[in-house]
Write a protein that holds these residues in place. Sequence first.
Motif, PDB file in Angstrom:
ATOM      1  N   ALA A   1      -3.898  -1.777  -2.303  1.00 49.10           N
ATOM      2  CA  ALA A   1      -2.796  -0.812  -2.308  1.00 49.10           C
ATOM      3  C   ALA A   1      -1.566  -1.387  -1.608  1.00 49.10           C
ATOM      4  O   ALA A   1      -0.424  -1.219  -2.069  1.00 49.10           O
ATOM      5  CB  ALA A   1      -3.230   0.485  -1.634  1.00 49.10           C
ATOM      6  N   ALA A   2      -1.774  -2.078  -0.486  1.00 59.53           N
ATOM      7  CA  ALA A   2      -0.661  -2.674   0.255  1.00 59.53           C
ATOM      8  C   ALA A   2      -0.015  -3.797  -0.550  1.00 59.53           C
ATOM      9  O   ALA A   2       1.210  -3.968  -0.509  1.00 59.53           O
ATOM     10  CB  ALA A   2      -1.162  -3.201   1.598  1.00 59.53           C
TER      11      ALA A   2
ATOM     12  N   ARG B   1       0.115  -3.960  -3.838  1.00 58.57           N
ATOM     13  CA  ARG B   1       0.897  -3.319  -4.905  1.00 58.57           C
ATOM     14  C   ARG B   1       2.204  -2.762  -4.365  1.00 58.57           C
ATOM     15  O   ARG B   1       3.239  -2.803  -5.037  1.00 58.57           O
ATOM     16  CB  ARG B   1       0.085  -2.196  -5.551  1.00 58.57           C
ATOM     17  N   ALA B   2       2.143  -2.250  -3.138  1.00 61.45           N
ATOM     18  CA  ALA B   2       3.347  -1.649  -2.544  1.00 61.45           C
ATOM     19  C   ALA B   2       4.281  -2.694  -1.955  1.00 61.45           C
ATOM     20  O   ALA B   2       5.403  -2.356  -1.537  1.00 61.45           O
ATOM     21  CB  ALA B   2       2.937  -0.649  -1.463  1.00 61.45           C
TER      22      ALA B   2
ATOM     23  N   GLU C   1       3.850  -4.481   0.886  1.00 65.94           N
ATOM     24  CA  GLU C   1       3.941  -4.271   2.332  1.00 65.94           C
ATOM     25  C   GLU C   1       3.133  -5.355   3.060  1.00 65.94           C
ATOM     26  O   GLU C   1       1.939  -5.174   3.346  1.00 65.94           O
ATOM     27  CB  GLU C   1       3.398  -2.886   2.701  1.00 65.94           C
TER      28      GLU C   1
ATOM     29  N   GLU D   1       1.030  -4.393   6.256  1.00 63.12           N
ATOM     30  CA  GLU D   1      -0.208  -3.671   5.985  1.00 63.12           C
ATOM     31  C   GLU D   1      -1.224  -4.571   5.282  1.00 63.12           C
ATOM     32  O   GLU D   1      -2.433  -4.437   5.499  1.00 63.12           O
ATOM     33  CB  GLU D   1       0.079  -2.430   5.128  1.00 63.12           C
TER      34      GLU D   1
END
Length: 354
Positions: free
Chosen positions: A36-37, A39-40, A42, A45
């Motif tokens: 998820a990090a 993809r974002a 970040e 994270e």
Amino acid sequence: MYGKAFAPEYQGALTTLSVNSSLTDVLAAGTEQLKAAERAGEPGEVARSGLAVAEAQRRLGRVADADRAWKASYRAAREAEDTGAMAWALWSGGTLARQRGALRLARRLLQLAADLGERGGDIVVRGYSLAGLAETGRIQGDYEAVGRLHEQLLAEARRRGEARHTVWALEGIAQMHRNTGDYDRAYALFEESAEIAARADDRRGHAWALRGLADVVSVRDGDTERALELLSEAETSCRAMKLSSALAYNHKMRGNVLYRAGRYAEARALYEQALAEFREMSEPRGEALSRLGLAKSLARLGRDRGETAAELADLAGVLERIGLQHARKMVARAHEELGIPDTGLALAGTEAAR
């Protein structure tokens, strides 16, 4: 007073994970958050979730996966310019290096982690990294050099009321006393660490403390059944949390207890089991110590003396390459105990705690 044990290596979105979380659960949650990090976009994270992934893989004995994960965590932390996350990644890498028997690399990475932690004002990662350096030195048998550091870290942990680190320091000091023959002091410290770990709900620390108590009960008191009971209690926690390395060391200690009791066939089976477990997770220190126990058991069961002598000589070289400074004493004791002349090839060893 000590608070409930916590796991500072579970960071960012993963702070809700417990110190007692199953490693398979940690790996699943960490991998999900890592994706998820990524993809974002970040990187901070990514670094922190990657740290949890690295630690889960390491403790599950998946060395190659753990190696890739801590390095990826470090790269992400550097991209994010997050000094603390960089330090944590280096701590993970240094801890993995020690587990793999690469003690020189472990010291280098852990010292870098401690320096970065101090520079970034993260006292927790600094403490963990210094603890890693102390444990590395203790495993090598350099007690004079690291004994003071263990005591310093114990005082700091007590002052902060940090149960997990207090338990770690007590167990390290206890192991040094046990290895130098002060069994009463070792028992008292293992007992204190077990009590603190139980109150703080630190199942990992409690399992290691029980292993230490079992060792002392066996070698000092000759109470085989009590020692085996303690190891069985510890094994329950190791299995619940999927602690592969701790479980393998538990099995090796069970072999030690049975060997001391003269139950050589049972000891052989436990050493063989531990040896297979250490080989599967590429942990050379545990592998070498299991081989030593197995060689002694086989000798007691009638193995050819020449084969035993060759095995001890080979083990001596392995232990020296790992960097265990006191390896000569352990192998020399095996020669003396078995009545097999030491040709001078054997180099010494020490019974390592973790």
